[in-house]
Design a protein around this motif. Structure first.
Motif, short mmCIF file in Angstrom:
data_model
loop_
_atom_site.label_atom_id
_atom_site.label_comp_id
_atom_site.label_asym_id
_atom_site.label_seq_id
_atom_site.Cartn_x
_atom_site.Cartn_y
_atom_site.Cartn_z
N SER A 141 1.04 -1.21 -0.02
CA SER A 141 -0.04 -0.03 0.16
C SER A 141 0.88 1.25 0.11
CB SER A 141 -0.88 0.12 1.28
OG SER A 141 -1.63 0.91 1.26
N ALA A 169 2.53 4.92 -0.24
CA ALA A 169 2.02 6.22 0.08
C ALA A 169 2.25 7.08 -0.72
CB ALA A 169 2.73 6.64 1.46
N ASP A 215 -2.64 12.52 -4.38
CA ASP A 215 -3.59 12.42 -3.26
C ASP A 215 -4.92 12.00 -3.86
OD1 ASP A 215 -1.84 13.66 -1.75
OD2 ASP A 215 -2.59 15.67 -1.71
N ILE A 223 -4.10 8.04 -4.33
CA ILE A 223 -4.07 7.31 -3.17
C ILE A 223 -5.53 7.21 -2.46
CG2 ILE A 223 -3.19 7.32 -0.91
CD1 ILE A 223 -1.15 6.71 -3.11
N LYS A 224 -6.28 8.17 -2.51
CA LYS A 224 -7.61 8.21 -1.79
C LYS A 224 -8.35 7.14 -2.67
CE LYS A 224 -11.53 11.15 -0.99
NZ LYS A 224 -12.36 12.37 -1.22
N GLU A 229 -7.32 3.58 -1.70
CA GLU A 229 -7.24 3.42 -0.30
C GLU A 229 -8.12 1.97 0.00
OE1 GLU A 229 -8.10 5.41 4.06
OE2 GLU A 229 -7.79 6.79 2.04
N GLY A 230 -7.61 1.07 0.42
CA GLY A 230 -8.43 -0.51 1.00
C GLY A 230 -8.41 -1.31 -0.19
#
Length: 112
Positions: free
Chosen positions: A17, A19, A40, A43-44, A47-48
């Motif tokens: 994962s 960053a 950003d 990554i958002k 996420e998950g």
């Protein structure tokens, strides 16, 4: 695309994962000035989720899209090929009608 590629490289390199700073470092290492907002957002959105699952899900969607397009594209390609072949045959027939003697000013083959 370059942001996703950087993310994928990091995952393939062992970071499950990555960053935002990791993606930024990869892009800077190849001379790309990264846009913070794009990183950003990436990554958002990821996420998950695992990259492997996303690729598998995307592959099934692509296979359904390309199947219809390929059949239509193949038919159009075949028609275009036939048209080109017909034009080439016509051009070759026209060339065959030209007499060599006419090129040099004489039409009578007995002069040779």
């Amino acid at each position: 695309m370059k942001y996703i590629a950087a993310y994928a490289l990091l995952v393939l390199g062992g970071k499950e994962s990555p960053a935002a700073s990791d993606v930024e470092a990869v892009l800077k290492s190849v001379g790309i000035e990264p846009e913070k907002e794009r990183i950003d957002t990436l990554i958002k959105n990821l996420e998950g989720k695992t990259l492997h699952e996303l690729i598998a899900a995307g592959s099934t969607k692509l296979s359904t899209l390309s199947a219809g397009g390929a059949a239509g594209g193949a038919a159009a390609g075949a028609a275009a090929t036939e048209a080109v072949e017909e034009k080439e045959e016509e051009a070759q027939e026209e060339e065959a009608d030209v007499g060599v003697g006419d090129i040099f000013g004489g039409g009578d083959d007995d002069d040779y």
